[in-house]
Design a protein around this motif. Structure first.
Motif, PDB file in Angstrom:
ATOM      1  N   GLN A 226       0.827  -1.213   0.000  1.00  0.00           N
ATOM      2  CA  GLN A 226       0.000   0.000   0.000  1.00  0.00           C
ATOM      3  C   GLN A 226       0.857   1.257   0.000  1.00  0.00           C
ATOM      4  OE1 GLN A 226      -3.452  -0.273   2.319  1.00  0.00           O
ATOM      5  NE2 GLN A 226      -3.722   1.907   2.636  1.00  0.00           N
ATOM      6  N   GLU A 227       1.992   1.183   0.716  1.00  0.00           N
ATOM      7  CA  GLU A 227       2.860   2.353   0.818  1.00  0.00           C
ATOM      8  C   GLU A 227       3.363   2.782  -0.555  1.00  0.00           C
ATOM      9  OE1 GLU A 227       3.409   4.037   3.486  1.00  0.00           O
ATOM     10  OE2 GLU A 227       4.840   5.434   2.599  1.00  0.00           O
ATOM     11  N   VAL A 228       3.729   1.809  -1.377  1.00  0.00           N
ATOM     12  CA  VAL A 228       4.355   2.145  -2.653  1.00  0.00           C
ATOM     13  C   VAL A 228       3.382   2.871  -3.571  1.00  0.00           C
ATOM     14  CG1 VAL A 228       3.919  -0.151  -3.656  1.00  0.00           C
ATOM     15  CG2 VAL A 228       5.779   1.244  -4.521  1.00  0.00           C
ATOM     16  N   ILE A 229       2.154   2.407  -3.633  1.00  0.00           N
ATOM     17  CA  ILE A 229       1.193   3.066  -4.532  1.00  0.00           C
ATOM     18  C   ILE A 229       0.685   4.362  -3.902  1.00  0.00           C
ATOM     19  CG2 ILE A 229      -0.783   1.694  -3.723  1.00  0.00           C
ATOM     20  CD1 ILE A 229      -0.146   3.055  -7.297  1.00  0.00           C
ATOM     21  N   LYS A 230       0.745   4.440  -2.586  1.00  0.00           N
ATOM     22  CA  LYS A 230       0.390   5.690  -1.910  1.00  0.00           C
ATOM     23  C   LYS A 230       1.276   6.833  -2.381  1.00  0.00           C
ATOM     24  CE  LYS A 230       1.905   7.646   2.285  1.00  0.00           C
ATOM     25  NZ  LYS A 230       2.617   7.351   3.534  1.00  0.00           N
ATOM     26  N   GLU A 231       2.567   6.552  -2.585  1.00  0.00           N
ATOM     27  CA  GLU A 231       3.470   7.608  -3.059  1.00  0.00           C
ATOM     28  C   GLU A 231       3.448   7.714  -4.584  1.00  0.00           C
ATOM     29  OE1 GLU A 231       4.500   9.157  -0.619  1.00  0.00           O
ATOM     30  OE2 GLU A 231       4.730   7.726   1.011  1.00  0.00           O
ATOM     31  N   PHE A 232       3.507   6.567  -5.262  1.00  0.00           N
ATOM     32  CA  PHE A 232       3.642   6.603  -6.718  1.00  0.00           C
ATOM     33  C   PHE A 232       2.368   7.139  -7.371  1.00  0.00           C
ATOM     34  CE2 PHE A 232       4.352   4.357 -10.906  1.00  0.00           C
ATOM     35  CZ  PHE A 232       5.418   5.157 -11.270  1.00  0.00           C
ATOM     36  N   GLY A 233       1.231   6.903  -6.733  1.00  0.00           N
ATOM     37  CA  GLY A 233      -0.029   7.434  -7.250  1.00  0.00           C
ATOM     38  C   GLY A 233      -0.369   8.791  -6.663  1.00  0.00           C
ATOM     39  N   THR A 234       0.583   9.447  -6.037  1.00  0.00           N
ATOM     40  CA  THR A 234       0.409  10.735  -5.351  1.00  0.00           C
ATOM     41  C   THR A 234      -0.879  10.766  -4.531  1.00  0.00           C
ATOM     42  OG1 THR A 234      -0.663  11.889  -7.198  1.00  0.00           O
ATOM     43  CG2 THR A 234       1.726  12.005  -7.090  1.00  0.00           C
ATOM     44  N   ASN A 235      -1.125   9.669  -3.801  1.00  0.00           N
ATOM     45  CA  ASN A 235      -2.336   9.593  -2.972  1.00  0.00           C
ATOM     46  C   ASN A 235      -2.087  10.191  -1.601  1.00  0.00           C
ATOM     47  OD1 ASN A 235      -4.311   7.783  -4.584  1.00  0.00           O
ATOM     48  ND2 ASN A 235      -2.347   6.777  -4.785  1.00  0.00           N
ATOM     49  N   GLY A 236      -1.231   9.492  -0.823  1.00  0.00           N
ATOM     50  CA  GLY A 236      -0.814  10.067   0.448  1.00  0.00           C
ATOM     51  C   GLY A 236      -1.543   9.578   1.679  1.00  0.00           C
ATOM     52  N   GLY A 237      -2.511   8.689   1.517  1.00  0.00           N
ATOM     53  CA  GLY A 237      -3.251   8.219   2.691  1.00  0.00           C
ATOM     54  C   GLY A 237      -2.471   7.139   3.409  1.00  0.00           C
ATOM     55  N   GLY A 238      -2.069   7.390   4.635  1.00  0.00           N
ATOM     56  CA  GLY A 238      -1.201   6.470   5.343  1.00  0.00           C
ATOM     57  C   GLY A 238      -1.919   5.216   5.808  1.00  0.00           C
ATOM     58  N   PHE A 239      -1.166   4.108   5.870  1.00  0.00           N
ATOM     59  CA  PHE A 239      -1.686   2.881   6.473  1.00  0.00           C
ATOM     60  C   PHE A 239      -1.915   3.136   7.958  1.00  0.00           C
ATOM     61  CE2 PHE A 239      -1.803  -1.438   7.999  1.00  0.00           C
ATOM     62  CZ  PHE A 239      -2.263  -2.194   6.940  1.00  0.00           C
ATOM     63  N   VAL A 240      -0.985   3.904   8.550  1.00  0.00           N
ATOM     64  CA  VAL A 240      -1.112   4.287   9.954  1.00  0.00           C
ATOM     65  C   VAL A 240      -1.236   5.804  10.041  1.00  0.00           C
ATOM     66  CG1 VAL A 240       0.137   2.286  10.817  1.00  0.00           C
ATOM     67  CG2 VAL A 240       1.377   4.386  10.306  1.00  0.00           C
ATOM     68  N   ASN A 241      -1.687   6.266  11.190  1.00  0.00           N
ATOM     69  CA  ASN A 241      -1.995   7.687  11.357  1.00  0.00           C
ATOM     70  C   ASN A 241      -0.792   8.587  11.109  1.00  0.00           C
ATOM     71  OD1 ASN A 241      -3.804   9.827  12.157  1.00  0.00           O
ATOM     72  ND2 ASN A 241      -2.601   9.967  14.046  1.00  0.00           N
ATOM     73  N   ALA A 242       0.383   8.173  11.589  1.00  0.00           N
ATOM     74  CA  ALA A 242       1.559   9.042  11.475  1.00  0.00           C
ATOM     75  C   ALA A 242       2.117   9.078  10.059  1.00  0.00           C
ATOM     76  CB  ALA A 242       2.649   8.611  12.449  1.00  0.00           C
ATOM     77  N   ASN A 243       1.509   8.306   9.153  1.00  0.00           N
ATOM     78  CA  ASN A 243       1.849   8.379   7.744  1.00  0.00           C
ATOM     79  C   ASN A 243       3.335   8.061   7.521  1.00  0.00           C
ATOM     80  OD1 ASN A 243       1.923   9.500   4.913  1.00  0.00           O
ATOM     81  ND2 ASN A 243      -0.141  10.066   5.452  1.00  0.00           N
ATOM     82  N   SER A 244       3.995   8.760   6.633  1.00  0.00           N
ATOM     83  CA  SER A 244       5.394   8.439   6.337  1.00  0.00           C
ATOM     84  C   SER A 244       6.354   8.892   7.428  1.00  0.00           C
ATOM     85  CB  SER A 244       5.808   9.054   4.998  1.00  0.00           C
ATOM     86  OG  SER A 244       5.235   8.319   3.950  1.00  0.00           O
ATOM     87  N   ALA A 245       5.840   9.475   8.511  1.00  0.00           N
ATOM     88  CA  ALA A 245       6.696   9.724   9.669  1.00  0.00           C
ATOM     89  C   ALA A 245       6.893   8.432  10.450  1.00  0.00           C
ATOM     90  CB  ALA A 245       6.079  10.782  10.575  1.00  0.00           C
ATOM     91  N   SER A 246       5.916   7.527  10.350  1.00  0.00           N
ATOM     92  CA  SER A 246       6.022   6.272  11.087  1.00  0.00           C
ATOM     93  C   SER A 246       7.092   5.396  10.467  1.00  0.00           C
ATOM     94  CB  SER A 246       4.687   5.531  11.055  1.00  0.00           C
ATOM     95  OG  SER A 246       4.884   4.196  11.482  1.00  0.00           O
ATOM     96  N   PRO A 247       7.960   4.805  11.297  1.00  0.00           N
ATOM     97  CA  PRO A 247       8.964   3.895  10.735  1.00  0.00           C
ATOM     98  C   PRO A 247       8.329   2.695  10.045  1.00  0.00           C
ATOM     99  CG  PRO A 247       9.065   3.945  13.151  1.00  0.00           C
ATOM    100  CD  PRO A 247       8.101   5.000  12.741  1.00  0.00           C
ATOM    101  N   ASN A 248       7.068   2.413  10.337  1.00  0.00           N
ATOM    102  CA  ASN A 248       6.362   1.358   9.621  1.00  0.00           C
ATOM    103  C   ASN A 248       6.231   1.684   8.131  1.00  0.00           C
ATOM    104  OD1 ASN A 248       4.066   0.266  12.182  1.00  0.00           O
ATOM    105  ND2 ASN A 248       5.759  -0.817  11.259  1.00  0.00           N
ATOM    106  N   GLU A 249       6.094   2.956   7.811  1.00  0.00           N
ATOM    107  CA  GLU A 249       5.874   3.345   6.421  1.00  0.00           C
ATOM    108  C   GLU A 249       7.129   3.909   5.767  1.00  0.00           C
ATOM    109  OE1 GLU A 249       2.423   5.513   5.354  1.00  0.00           O
ATOM    110  OE2 GLU A 249       1.160   4.607   6.877  1.00  0.00           O
ATOM    111  N   ASN A 250       8.088   4.326   6.581  1.00  0.00           N
ATOM    112  CA  ASN A 250       9.249   5.023   6.042  1.00  0.00           C
ATOM    113  C   ASN A 250      10.407   4.846   7.009  1.00  0.00           C
ATOM    114  OD1 ASN A 250      10.841   6.706   4.539  1.00  0.00           O
ATOM    115  ND2 ASN A 250       9.641   8.564   4.888  1.00  0.00           N
ATOM    116  N   PRO A 251      11.020   3.630   7.010  1.00  0.00           N
ATOM    117  CA  PRO A 251      11.959   3.312   8.090  1.00  0.00           C
ATOM    118  C   PRO A 251      13.311   4.009   8.035  1.00  0.00           C
ATOM    119  CG  PRO A 251      11.696   1.439   6.597  1.00  0.00           C
ATOM    120  CD  PRO A 251      10.713   2.472   6.169  1.00  0.00           C
TER     121      PRO A 251
END
Lengths: 566, 200
Positions: A226-251
């Motif tokens: 989900q993370e990859v298409i969130k960025e590549f599709g310029t969507n931006g909706g995080g799997f988790v609340n902290a979005n790409s600040a969370s190490p889960n989405e952007n380690p």
């Protein structure tokens, strides 16, 4: 500011420039229906999709038919996500046992993901089942990006074609976007993201007890896909609340670079594709140059402000950049670079909390959106947004020199200018009016997370973000029924009321005769044109939004310098 | 050759039928098959990361190497203030304070954090590091800056009855530089450095 901070911006931009031409050529081939390197694998799948869905990809559509197909698909997509979120309790892959969403919450999320906004009043890690995330939210990440790309290609065709009054087949453009562009990159980069540490599983959250005795539930789920298409599709909706600040989405710093590259990649490449369709690459590079100037200015401004830090905090005896709401592994430079890119595009992903940026730092993402997200911009949306500004610019240039304005040799007449203006008016109408109304309503102001001028900034940022389908937030605002309903409506208006005049404008240009360039032609690729285009973008944006911005970030900056607190 | 233009038969009904079928096909392909295949490949190629980078001590899971934790004992390096959940560092309630630069709440919290930090580290000689008195964006930031680690080293050394040099050496071994030499900022993973101290 540090040398290493600037170095990552410079290297990032160099990589983007290097990607633009090859990806732009690839896109041009894909949307001209030519064979590509992936055709042997994907052509059979593409044919199957057409057969099952009763699509004749060779049958081209007029601008109006194209819009009707888009609307029909959007309506079904909206209903699908709404129903899914209202029934997720009864559906599979819900190991945390999350309940169904409320009607207003489901409406807001459905409108948000349909329109590529991905504004989130919910927290994914405590609200959404894995099935809702992948089959609802991530699916919309794909198709809303595909739709944006399809519309951009239709607009490019309309502007560049002289032989026929059609703009393409919506279903074919959509299918090629999904199969040839979005899916292959998602698979490859998605696996890289897993290798870097983003989880990809269907487990329930893992209970651990730390060596210090703390109990913790480690979040799990199909995050990387989900993370990859969130960025590549310029969507931006995080799997988790902290979005790409969370190490889960952007380690780490490397995933941060990949995510930033994905946000800009297609939008930058489309400028090259535009030049290719126009049979004149200078046309594309002129747009690329215009966008680059605004991008670099935005990064410089926000990085300078965040690196300088908060003087009120400095008075307490600590020095350094503003690290409130930022991650240590990113620091001020990588956080502001990410935030600038995310709001230049319609992504709205964040790797820091914009709400805690300094006033002038936070002004940059706000202004990026207010200029219309045309600095590379959202996937597809950035290019067609920029073309609307190009039409306005050639019109204004025509007035100045007293000649009939032309774009690629086609006469820009009253109808085209009216449509361009109509599109440009959507943003101020749906951003400023709801902001003005809501700031007077206790039901809305009670949801703000900050007092004083910063509270007003939160409201202004929210309506700017939803109108422009960005989705980033001054996240202190919490949702309620009023905001769920109103922002949902504004997101739909912001997306579709812009697309309609843009596509009809393109349809109106499609099939227009093109007259050859003469010495008297005002060219749309010269440095003078780039300067004029920049001027028009900035003046339209400034005339519209400076008064509102003055009440928020600018007042707050002056108050911060005086040490005032609220 | 001019392409054919859509006939009126592409009316609303035809569009809706196609939209319906298209939704089913793409939901199956992109919403279900794609994440399942990605999970399958990930489990084979990168099982540790795909399963959340869980760290085990004596066979028991003690955390995730990418997710920050709350540290209270003086023998361990502490992480940053956290706004995630009631006690902080709750991965199921991620987020920052979202307080703006002129927020009284923010300034009061920062002042209190400075006082608490100085109290917990009476022997510290280095300047107060910014990251230890500000909340992260995620609330589960796994890292602190190298300066923040060296700031705490005297306290950790005293509590563990180690020499300051020995503690500083452990920190130095666990400073992660910028990725590829230019991305992000140098940092120390708190769980990693604390496990290294325990392993001595």
């Amino acid at each position: 500011m540090t040398v290493s901070g600037w170095l990552q911006a410079v290297i990032y931009f160099a990589l983007l420039c290097a990607l633009t031409k090859p990806l732009g050529i690839y896109l041009a081939r894909v949307f001209s229906g030519e064979r590509t390197i992936l055709s042997p694998v994907l052509a059979p799948v593409e044919g199957l999709v057409y057969r099952v869905c009763r699509i004749d990809p060779k049958r081209e559509m007029t601008a109006v038919s194209y819009l009707f197909a888009l609307f029909a698909f959007s309506a079904v997509g909206l209903v699908w996500l709404y129903v899914l979120l209202r029934t997720q309790k009864f559906l599979p892959l819900n190991p945390q046992g999350f309940d169904n969403l409320t009607p207003d919450g489901a409406w807001n999320a459905a409108a948000s993901f349909l329109t590529n906004t991905n504004w989130q009043f919910y927290s994914g890690e405590s609200t959404m089942s894995y099935f809702s995330q992948m089959a609802g939210l991530a699916w919309h990440n794909f198709v809303s990006a595909g739709a944006g790309l399809a519309v951009a290609i239709a607009v490019i065709r309309g502007v560049t074609r002289t032989d026929v009054k059609a703009v393409g087949n919506f279903w074919a453009d959509m299918t090629r976007s999904l199969l040839y562009v979005l899916l292959p990159v998602s698979i490859v980069i998605g696996l890289v993201l897993v290798a870097q540490g983003i989880p990809q599983n269907f487990h329930e959250y893992t209970s651990v007890t730390s060596i210090d005795g703390m109990k913790q539930a480690i979040t799990q789920g199909p995050m990387a896909s989900q993370e990859v298409i969130k960025e590549f599709g310029t969507n931006g909706g995080g799997f988790v609340n902290a979005n790409s600040a969370s190490p889960n989405e952007n380690p780490n710093g490397f995933t941060n670079l990949l995510e930033m590259l994905m946000m800009f990649a297609v939008s930058a490449a489309l400028t090259y594709t535009y030049g290719r369709f126009a049979k004149d690459q200078r046309q594309g590079w002129a747009l690329f140059a215009t966008m680059s100037v605004l991008f670099i200015a935005g990064f410089a401004g926000s990085y300078a402000a965040e690196a300088a830090g908060n003087p009120i905090v400095h008075q307490l005896g600590v020095s350094g950049p503003n690290l409130e709401g930022k991650e240590v592994r990113f620091g001020a430079a990588a956080s502001t670079l990410f935030g600038t890119i995310s709001t230049d595009t319609s992504t709205g992903a964040v790797n820091s909390t914009h709400d805690s940026w300094t006033p002038l730092g936070g002004l940059v993402p706000l202004v990026n959106m207010q200029l219309g997200e045309i600095v590379f911009g959202g996937i597809g949306t950035g290019l067609y947004g920029m073309i609307v500004f190009v039409v306005l610019t050639v019109f204004i240039a025509g007035l100045m020199v007293g000649r009939t304005p032309e774009l690629l040799g086609k006469k820009i007449e009253r109808r085209e200018v009216q449509l361009a203006i109509l599109a440009i008016l959507v943003l101020p109408a749906f951003c400023l009016i709801p902001t003005a109304i809501s700031i007077l309503l206790p039901v809305a102001t009670a949801q703000l997370g900050n007092n004083g001028a910063h509270g007003f900034s939160e409201m202004l940022y929210m309506f700017t973000s939803v109108t422009e389908n960005n989705g980033s937030a001054f996240g202190g605002v919490s949702g309620n029924t009023y905001l769920n309903v109103v922002t949902g409506i504004v997101m739909l208006c912001g997306r579709y009321l812009f697309i309609v005049p843009a596509v009809i404008l393109a349809g109106s240009l499609a099939g227009k005769r093109s007259v050859a360039e003469t010495v008297g032609t005002f060219t749309t690729y010269s440095p003078i044109f780039v300067a004029l285009l920049l001027g028009v973008i900035i003046i339209v944006g400034a005339l519209t939004f400076v008064p509102a911005d003055a009440l928020g970030p600018i007042v707050e900056h002056l108050q911060m310098l005086q040490g005032k607190q609220f | 050759m001019k392409p054919a233009i859509a006939e009126p038969k592409d009316g609303t009904l035809h569009n809706l039928v196609t939209s319906f079928l298209y939704t089913i096909v793409t939901v199956v392909l992109l919403g279900i098959v794609y994440p399942l295949v990605m999970t399958g490949i990930s489990m084979v190629l990168f099982p540790k990361q795909a399963n959340g980078s869980i760290v085990y001590v004596d066979g028991k899971p003690v955390g995730s190497s990418i997710i920050g934790q709350l540290w209270t004992k003086p023998t361990y390096f502490a992480g940053r203030p956290s706004a995630a959940g009631k006690n902080g560092y709750d991965p199921t309630a991620t987020g920052g304070t979202n307080l703006g630069p002129t927020s009284k709440k923010l300034i009061d919290a920062t002042r209190a954090a400075i006082v608490a930090l100085k109290k917990a580290n009476p022997d510290a000689t280095l300047p107060v590091p910014m990251d230890l008195v500000t909340s992260s964006a995620s609330g589960i930031d796994p890292d602190i800056s190298p300066e923040a680690a060296y700031y705490q080293a005297p306290r950790v050394a005293k509590a563990r009855k180690m020499s300051l040099d020995a503690v500083n050496a452990v920190v130095a071994q666990h400073v992660h530089g910028r990725d590829l030499g230019f991305l992000g900022e140098p940092h120390v993973n708190v769980l990693e450095v604390n496990l290294a101290l325990d392993a001595r």
